[in-house]
Design an enzyme around this catalytic site. Sequence first.
Site, PDB file in Angstrom:
ATOM      1  N   CYS A 162       8.121   1.817   4.894  1.00 48.52           N
ATOM      2  CA  CYS A 162       6.982   1.827   5.825  1.00 48.52           C
ATOM      3  C   CYS A 162       6.813   3.125   6.597  1.00 48.52           C
ATOM      4  CB  CYS A 162       7.098   0.665   6.799  1.00 48.52           C
ATOM      5  SG  CYS A 162       6.824  -0.903   5.989  1.00 48.52           S
ATOM      6  N   THR A 188       0.870  -1.180   0.000  1.00 45.30           N
ATOM      7  CA  THR A 188       0.000   0.000   0.000  1.00 45.30           C
ATOM      8  C   THR A 188       0.911   1.235   0.000  1.00 45.30           C
ATOM      9  OG1 THR A 188      -0.111  -0.158   2.433  1.00 45.30           O
ATOM     10  CG2 THR A 188      -1.944  -1.077   1.198  1.00 45.30           C
ATOM     11  N   PHE A 248       3.634  -6.634  11.732  1.00 42.49           N
ATOM     12  CA  PHE A 248       4.552  -5.665  12.346  1.00 42.49           C
ATOM     13  C   PHE A 248       6.013  -5.965  12.034  1.00 42.49           C
ATOM     14  CE2 PHE A 248       0.729  -6.047  14.943  1.00 42.49           C
ATOM     15  CZ  PHE A 248       0.321  -4.726  15.046  1.00 42.49           C
TER      16      PHE A 248
HETATM   17  C1  UDX Z   1       9.168  -0.546  10.461  1.00 37.88           C
HETATM   18  C2  UDX Z   1       8.568  -0.991  11.797  1.00 37.88           C
HETATM   19  O1  UDX Z   1       9.607  -1.089  12.787  1.00 37.88           O
HETATM   20  C3  UDX Z   1       7.853  -2.323  11.628  1.00 37.88           C
HETATM   21  O2  UDX Z   1       7.258  -2.716  12.869  1.00 37.88           O
HETATM   22  C4  UDX Z   1       6.794  -2.171  10.559  1.00 37.88           C
HETATM   23  O3  UDX Z   1       6.136  -3.411  10.335  1.00 37.88           O
HETATM   24  C5  UDX Z   1       7.426  -1.687   9.261  1.00 37.88           C
HETATM   25  O4  UDX Z   1       8.140  -0.476   9.483  1.00 37.88           O
HETATM   26  P1  UDX Z   1      11.326  -1.201   9.045  1.00 37.88           P
HETATM   27  O5  UDX Z   1      10.858  -0.265   7.989  1.00 37.88           O
HETATM   28  O6  UDX Z   1      11.851  -2.542   8.640  1.00 37.88           O
HETATM   29  O7  UDX Z   1      10.163  -1.496  10.091  1.00 37.88           O
HETATM   30  O8  UDX Z   1      12.509  -0.445   9.817  1.00 37.88           O
HETATM   31  P2  UDX Z   1      12.860   0.014  11.301  1.00 37.88           P
HETATM   32  O9  UDX Z   1      13.793  -0.949  11.911  1.00 37.88           O
HETATM   33  O10 UDX Z   1      11.655   0.365  12.061  1.00 37.88           O
HETATM   34  O11 UDX Z   1      13.691   1.347  10.987  1.00 37.88           O
HETATM   35  C6  UDX Z   1      13.067   2.437  10.294  1.00 37.88           C
HETATM   36  C7  UDX Z   1      14.021   3.571  10.082  1.00 37.88           C
HETATM   37  O12 UDX Z   1      14.268   4.263  11.301  1.00 37.88           O
HETATM   38  C8  UDX Z   1      15.395   3.203   9.512  1.00 37.88           C
HETATM   39  O13 UDX Z   1      15.722   4.128   8.488  1.00 37.88           O
HETATM   40  C9  UDX Z   1      16.315   3.346  10.690  1.00 37.88           C
HETATM   41  O14 UDX Z   1      17.626   3.676  10.324  1.00 37.88           O
HETATM   42  C10 UDX Z   1      15.660   4.489  11.464  1.00 37.88           C
HETATM   43  N1  UDX Z   1      15.962   4.503  12.904  1.00 37.88           N
HETATM   44  C11 UDX Z   1      15.580   3.456  13.685  1.00 37.88           C
HETATM   45  C12 UDX Z   1      16.606   5.596  13.462  1.00 37.88           C
HETATM   46  O15 UDX Z   1      16.937   6.564  12.770  1.00 37.88           O
HETATM   47  N2  UDX Z   1      16.855   5.595  14.812  1.00 37.88           N
HETATM   48  C13 UDX Z   1      16.505   4.572  15.623  1.00 37.88           C
HETATM   49  O16 UDX Z   1      16.762   4.650  16.829  1.00 37.88           O
HETATM   50  C14 UDX Z   1      15.842   3.468  15.048  1.00 37.88           C
END
Ligand code: UDX
Length: 442
Positions: A269, A88, A155
């Site tokens: 996401c 989506t 999730f």
């Molecule tokens: C996210 C959600 O965590 C997950 O539960 C949902 O189903 C999909 O979206 P994801 O996109 O795989 O998962 O990545 P995530 O690990 O959440 O990180 C997202 C972004 O945040 C990354 O770019 C990461 O570098 C950034 N991030 C994460 C930070 O900048 N600081 C942090 O402390 C944690």
Amino acid sequence: MSCRIAVFGTGYLGATHAACMAELGHDVLGVDIDEGKLAKLAMGELPFYEPGLPDVLRANIDAGRLRFTTSYQEAAEFADVHFIAVGTPQKQGELAADLRHVEAVVESLAPLLTRPAVIFGKSTVPAGTAARLGARVRTLAPATGQVELAWNPEFLREGFAVKDTLHPDRIVLGVDRDRPGNAEAVARDVYAPLLEEQIPFLVTDLATSELVKTSANAFLATKISFINAIAEVCEATGADVSVLADAIGHDARIGRRFLNAGIGFGGGCLPKDIRAFIAMAGELGAGQAFALLREVDSINMRRRNKMVELAREAVGGSFIGARVGVLGAAFKPDSDDVRDSPALNIAGQIQLQGAAVTVYDPEAMQNARQLFPTLQYAPDMTAACAGADVVMILTEWTQFTAVEPTDLAGAVRRRVVIDGRNCLDPVKWRGAGWSYRGIGRP
Ligand code: UDX
């Protein structure tokens, strides 16, 4: 009890879900309209990088529990349980989510359902979507009144997809309270091994289940932007945001996770989900509450500009004629995903302003090249840093965080490093004669 399951969509979410449901012992059919993708999957090859998933995929294909098809007819005849796991994305030029893939699955599948079945939506959708699709299913399905639609949000995080699917923190199931049916019982069969592990199982109404997912992502995004806003204050005062995050993170009410300041969040996401949330809240007349998320989004995007400014300062005020070595293209480590990647966004901006930018990433090179063909790409870390006036760490892959200052010293033109993920030890790098700049750190 083994169930016959069809999973619609074999992208990140669908391929993982299909393989993991087979791993639980179910008979699974993965369905997609992309024949090329299915042919690869059927041979046990994944079109993306996800640690651990290829093994689960191959083991279950070999065991005969996992097959793939483009035929909705075959899926309707085979399965009693249908999972919608298509994407989506954000609509072009709008904040709202584009639901056309989810709608297409329902429109194609429902008319073929001639016996009782349950459809579980897993895709992230705005509240109200499941109720609307449920009504559509009741209109279209020949098995009148016997096809149920429930929502079972996913999730999973990239890089931990298998673990998050087989051992999630919780299972959420939204059911139509006006039409009690079998969805909960069927979900209990599908997820029986997980429920035995005492994983929390929450049954809600449809809208709550949709909102749980959106709220979880909005909260995570807010947490990251919160610490990045604090980083801005740290920069103004000379305080250290990493130490600050450790200190506030010891408070169990706050927690240390998702408090890493840096160049912010990206990926397929968080950015699009908070925007879809803002759009949905606006449509529902609850828009004011979501001025908060607009700010979360702008704090996040501001980080990228800040990084570009830091790099410009580091090369003496102009990018013209400068060489920049960029380590990291994926939106986070252990992923080859470059969708809305802050790293590539920053690399692209710097190049457009006149620098020669060379990028290296352990897994995301191919995707990065496709998205930003005009950047230069190097086969390894040292080659990316060759002749660089500044080295930028933009994704915290272990091989970058483990790099020694001496490993790069011979390659660069000037010993200047900008740590966009606060993942290096400033004392060590400065001690080795480098100029070090982090985010929100003195
Ligand atoms: C996210 C959600 O965590 C997950 O539960 C949902 O189903 C999909 O979206 P994801 O996109 O795989 O998962 O990545 P995530 O690990 O959440 O990180 C997202 C972004 O945040 C990354 O770019 C990461 O570098 C950034 N991030 C994460 C930070 O900048 N600081 C942090 O402390 C944690």
